[in-house]
Design a protein around this motif. Structure first.
Motif, PDB file in Angstrom:
ATOM      1  N   ASP A 347      22.013  94.376  62.691  1.00  0.00           N
ATOM      2  CA  ASP A 347      22.714  93.484  63.698  1.00  0.00           C
ATOM      3  C   ASP A 347      23.620  92.514  63.124  1.00  0.00           C
ATOM      4  N   ALA A 348      24.802  92.491  63.235  1.00  0.00           N
ATOM      5  CA  ALA A 348      25.854  91.913  62.837  1.00  0.00           C
ATOM      6  C   ALA A 348      25.887  90.516  63.329  1.00  0.00           C
ATOM      7  N   SER A 349      25.320  90.277  64.521  1.00  0.00           N
ATOM      8  CA  SER A 349      25.423  89.092  65.308  1.00  0.00           C
ATOM      9  C   SER A 349      24.572  87.745  64.736  1.00  0.00           C
ATOM     10  N   GLY A 350      23.579  88.555  63.913  1.00  0.00           N
ATOM     11  CA  GLY A 350      22.540  87.696  63.349  1.00  0.00           C
ATOM     12  C   GLY A 350      21.463  87.150  64.244  1.00  0.00           C
ATOM     13  N   THR A 351      21.166  87.552  65.512  1.00  0.00           N
ATOM     14  CA  THR A 351      20.420  86.990  66.654  1.00  0.00           C
ATOM     15  C   THR A 351      19.198  87.815  66.731  1.00  0.00           C
ATOM     16  N   LEU A 352      19.176  89.162  66.367  1.00  0.00           N
ATOM     17  CA  LEU A 352      17.667  89.880  66.716  1.00  0.00           C
ATOM     18  C   LEU A 352      16.724  89.517  65.753  1.00  0.00           C
ATOM     19  N   PRO A 353      15.412  89.544  65.931  1.00  0.00           N
ATOM     20  CA  PRO A 353      14.370  89.182  64.965  1.00  0.00           C
ATOM     21  C   PRO A 353      14.411  90.206  63.865  1.00  0.00           C
ATOM     22  N   PRO A 354      13.953  89.801  62.580  1.00  0.00           N
ATOM     23  CA  PRO A 354      13.740  90.660  61.508  1.00  0.00           C
ATOM     24  C   PRO A 354      12.886  91.928  61.884  1.00  0.00           C
ATOM     25  N   GLU A 452       0.882  99.145  57.048  1.00  0.00           N
ATOM     26  CA  GLU A 452      -0.554  99.126  56.629  1.00  0.00           C
ATOM     27  C   GLU A 452      -1.512  98.375  57.676  1.00  0.00           C
ATOM     28  N   GLY A 453      -0.632  98.266  59.025  1.00  0.00           N
ATOM     29  CA  GLY A 453      -1.821  97.745  60.129  1.00  0.00           C
ATOM     30  C   GLY A 453      -1.794  96.208  59.819  1.00  0.00           C
ATOM     31  N   GLU A 454      -0.959  95.441  59.040  1.00  0.00           N
ATOM     32  CA  GLU A 454      -1.211  94.014  58.667  1.00  0.00           C
ATOM     33  C   GLU A 454      -0.775  93.228  59.999  1.00  0.00           C
ATOM     34  N   LEU A 455      -0.115  93.840  60.706  1.00  0.00           N
ATOM     35  CA  LEU A 455       0.583  93.014  61.972  1.00  0.00           C
ATOM     36  C   LEU A 455      -0.326  92.986  63.464  1.00  0.00           C
ATOM     37  N   PHE A 466      15.652  87.974  73.968  1.00  0.00           N
ATOM     38  CA  PHE A 466      15.438  89.341  74.140  1.00  0.00           C
ATOM     39  C   PHE A 466      14.248  89.820  74.669  1.00  0.00           C
ATOM     40  N   GLY A 467      13.171  89.063  74.656  1.00  0.00           N
ATOM     41  CA  GLY A 467      11.928  89.462  75.092  1.00  0.00           C
ATOM     42  C   GLY A 467      10.905  90.078  74.281  1.00  0.00           C
ATOM     43  N   LEU A 468      11.334  90.103  73.164  1.00  0.00           N
ATOM     44  CA  LEU A 468      10.495  90.778  72.025  1.00  0.00           C
ATOM     45  C   LEU A 468       9.461  89.869  71.361  1.00  0.00           C
ATOM     46  N   GLU A 469       8.419  90.539  70.905  1.00  0.00           N
ATOM     47  CA  GLU A 469       7.316  89.971  70.412  1.00  0.00           C
ATOM     48  C   GLU A 469       7.516  89.729  68.925  1.00  0.00           C
ATOM     49  N   ILE A 470       7.650  88.622  68.499  1.00  0.00           N
ATOM     50  CA  ILE A 470       7.791  88.338  67.145  1.00  0.00           C
ATOM     51  C   ILE A 470       6.618  88.039  66.354  1.00  0.00           C
ATOM     52  N   PRO A 471       6.160  88.457  65.243  1.00  0.00           N
ATOM     53  CA  PRO A 471       4.898  87.798  64.557  1.00  0.00           C
ATOM     54  C   PRO A 471       5.431  86.832  63.966  1.00  0.00           C
ATOM     55  N   MET A 472       4.332  85.799  64.088  1.00  0.00           N
ATOM     56  CA  MET A 472       4.692  84.232  63.345  1.00  0.00           C
ATOM     57  C   MET A 472       4.387  84.382  61.822  1.00  0.00           C
ATOM     58  N   HIS A 473       3.804  85.322  61.285  1.00  0.00           N
ATOM     59  CA  HIS A 473       3.513  85.379  59.840  1.00  0.00           C
ATOM     60  C   HIS A 473       3.139  86.853  59.387  1.00  0.00           C
ATOM     61  N   VAL A 474       4.191  87.049  58.422  1.00  0.00           N
ATOM     62  CA  VAL A 474       4.140  88.401  57.643  1.00  0.00           C
ATOM     63  C   VAL A 474       3.903  88.115  56.395  1.00  0.00           C
ATOM     64  N   PRO A 475       3.012  88.804  55.339  1.00  0.00           N
ATOM     65  CA  PRO A 475       2.850  88.451  54.080  1.00  0.00           C
ATOM     66  C   PRO A 475       3.977  88.797  53.262  1.00  0.00           C
ATOM     67  N   GLY A 476       4.700  87.618  52.595  1.00  0.00           N
ATOM     68  CA  GLY A 476       5.602  87.909  51.750  1.00  0.00           C
ATOM     69  C   GLY A 476       6.904  87.709  52.246  1.00  0.00           C
ATOM     70  N   VAL A 477       7.033  87.121  53.415  1.00  0.00           N
ATOM     71  CA  VAL A 477       7.956  86.819  54.072  1.00  0.00           C
ATOM     72  C   VAL A 477       7.930  85.299  54.498  1.00  0.00           C
ATOM     73  N   PRO A 478       8.850  84.258  54.200  1.00  0.00           N
ATOM     74  CA  PRO A 478       8.817  82.880  54.845  1.00  0.00           C
ATOM     75  C   PRO A 478       8.897  82.695  56.370  1.00  0.00           C
ATOM     76  N   ASP A 479       7.755  82.195  56.773  1.00  0.00           N
ATOM     77  CA  ASP A 479       7.744  82.071  58.324  1.00  0.00           C
ATOM     78  C   ASP A 479       9.043  81.887  59.126  1.00  0.00           C
ATOM     79  N   GLU A 480       9.610  80.821  58.474  1.00  0.00           N
ATOM     80  CA  GLU A 480      11.131  80.508  59.237  1.00  0.00           C
ATOM     81  C   GLU A 480      12.213  81.515  59.088  1.00  0.00           C
TER      82      GLU A 480
END
Length: 528
Positions: A347-354, A452-455, A466-480
């Protein structure tokens, strides 16, 4: 399959120097002797493609005849050419190749599942193109070669340049497909990727007729037999992310999903080399050795060491190598039914969740949408990211209507209860030019968590645009990093940019008039 019309290609079988299924060392010798390429310090052959350093979609046509007329999804992607025009050019190319001092033939297969494989042959003017074909398709065993009867032929004559006024083409380059005569005709372009992608288009035509979903995706399998698919256009990370040291690679780009499970269509990988390093992508880096083909990669004049950061020829530098150059591969290249499906978008717009978890309806919406950004070099004339929607993450290679592939995917998600995620490998902290590309280490961590089913059961938040469900925490990734708005300094600019992208989604989806209401309503919340 039987050829309906006269097959001019059989005239080439009597060529006194038709060199068939040469070994890799023999082809490398030919390439060097003919001065088609250079030997790099890694042992790979390096070749340059001249003016055409990427696919040339405006030069691709399908012959419209009684077989294809009512089956192909005609339009700007699948443009038609008539039989008479094709036959004249076909004869010219055959005659051109007959006059060459030597030509090269590869006979092999597309499709690792024996129930659905396509026997094919590739006849090349260049030895390095023949090595490319040998490494990208499936090489037959000695017994198979004796019994091999090609059902589709690729004729490649890169130095034959068409005259558009006389030959009915768009330019000097042409990629013509006749499903009636089982011929792919390529000329005027030295870009080897046309050989690979033309057969992929052929398989996208043939496999759905046998209840097999053909897919533009990479695939790997875990120790427990869990299969993952990675959909995405060129440059979104299919090859990189599927090359996982803890999972066996099935393939990096093209697959079928049939009654037996998933199978690789190819026998090799065609990886982007831009900024390649051993540290970040060790499996790809180490796979580029003797027998591999480096396309448009710059070599040091003295040491012949590849400079993967040099883009003077193109940003679309590539390496073609056989699957066996990767240590942990699935042998044969087949596995079971996928438990996880990942849609990759740059996404070149930088607005979709990772990363976001999709409902089945959202999965169908985003599969049909196929949003990404065309990256520099993947097509002729593309020099910076361009927002685009490519149905099924592979519109340029789909002869049939996208709805046919989407319907098949939906049925399979239902049947095998596959989990689907949307992963943005593009920009964060701002749009292209302001933000920066998502760190590969973060993306790998997110993919690992999904596989691994960690989400499962992790707290999520719904993106308000966008109405997408974004996980609040992912191991190894800063929350922000997980919430795109949090990475932008200018919040108003973020909201405006995100809303602009949401509107583009809705505008694009209007073309899918046959989509069910629940799928059409699974897009962005913001409608403009």
């Amino acid at each position: 399959m039987k050829t309906v019309e006269k097959s001019y290609v059989t005239e080439l079988y009597s060529h006194p120097y038709l060199l068939s299924n040469l070994s890799v060392p023999q082809l490398v010798e030919k390439i060097l002797a003919r001065k088609e390429g250079k030997l790099s310090a890694t042992g790979a052959v390096q070749a340059e493609t001249g003016a055409y350093t990427g696919r040339s979609p405006k030069d691709k046509f399908i012959v419209k005849d009684e077989i294809s007329e009512n089956y192909v999804d005609w339009g700007t992607v699948n443009r038609s050419i008539d039989e008479a025009t094709f036959n004249k050019l076909y004869q010219k190319v055959v005659q051109y190749l007959k006059n060459k001092s030597e030509i090269f033939q590869f006979r092999g297969y597309a499709g690792a599942d024996h129930d659905y494989r396509l026997p094919l042959q590739v006849i090349n003017e260049y030895a390095w193109h023949n090595l490319f074909a040998r490494q990208l398709f499936i090489t037959p065993k000695e017994k198979e070669l004796k019994e091999h009867q090609p059902e589709f032929t690729v004729l490649s004559a890169p130095t034959f340049k068409a005259n558009p006024k006389v030959d009915g083409t768009n330019s000097e380059a042409f990629i013509l497909v006749s499903f009636k005569q089982r011929i792919v005709l390529i000329g005027g372009t030295e870009y080897a990727g046309e050989i690979k992608k033309s057969i992929f288009s052929v398989m996208n035509y043939l496999l759905p007729q046998r209840n097999v979903l053909s897919m533009h995706c990479s695939a790997n399998v875990g120790k427990e037999g869990d299969v993952a698919l990675f959909f995405g256009l060129s440059g979104t990370g299919k090859t990189t992310l599927s090359a996982d040291p803890y999972r066996r690679l099935i393939g990096d780009d093209e697959h079928g999903w049939g009654p037996n499970g998933v199978f690789n269509i190819e026998g090799g990988c065609y990886a982007k080399c831009i900024n390649l390093s051993q540290e970040k992508e060790p499996q790809i880096y180490d796979a580029i050795r003797f027998g591999a083909v480096l396309e448009n990669v710059v070599l040091d004049n003295q040491t012949r060491i590849p400079d993967y950061n040099d883009t003077i020829l193109t940003e679309n530098t590539r390496a073609a190598y056989p699957l066996e150059n990767i240590d942990n591969i699935a042998v044969p290249s087949i596995a079971g039914h996928p438990s996880t499906i990942i849609f990759l978008t740059a996404d070149a717009s930088g607005t979709l969740p990772p990363i976001s978890k999709l409902t089945k309806e959202q999965a169908m919406y985003h599969f049909l949408s196929g949003y990404t950004s065309k990256l520099a070099g993947t097509e002729r004339g593309v020099t910076e990211p361009q927002a685009t929607f490519s149905a099924c993450f592979g519109s340029p290679f789909l002869p049939l209507a996208p709805s046919k592939y989407a319907a098949m995917l939906g049925e399979k998600i239902d049947a095998y209860q596959s989990n689907v995620f949307l992963v943005n490998t593009g920009w964060t902290g701002g749009a292209y030019g302001t933000g920066k590309r998502m760190k590969l280490s973060y993306t790998r961590a997110m993919i690992h968590a999904a596989l691994e089913g960690e989400l499962h059961g992790v707290e999520t938040t719904k993106d308000k645009i966008f109405g997408l469900e974004i996980p609040m925490h992912v191991p190894g990734v800063p929350d922000e990093v997980l919430i795109p708005e949090n990475t932008w300094l200018d919040k108003a600019a973020y909201e405006q940019t995100a809303k602009q992208l949401a509107v583009k989604f809705h505008e694009n989806f209007k073309q899918f008039t046959e989509a069910r209401e629940d799928i059409a309503n699974a897009g962005p919340i913001y409608k403009g």
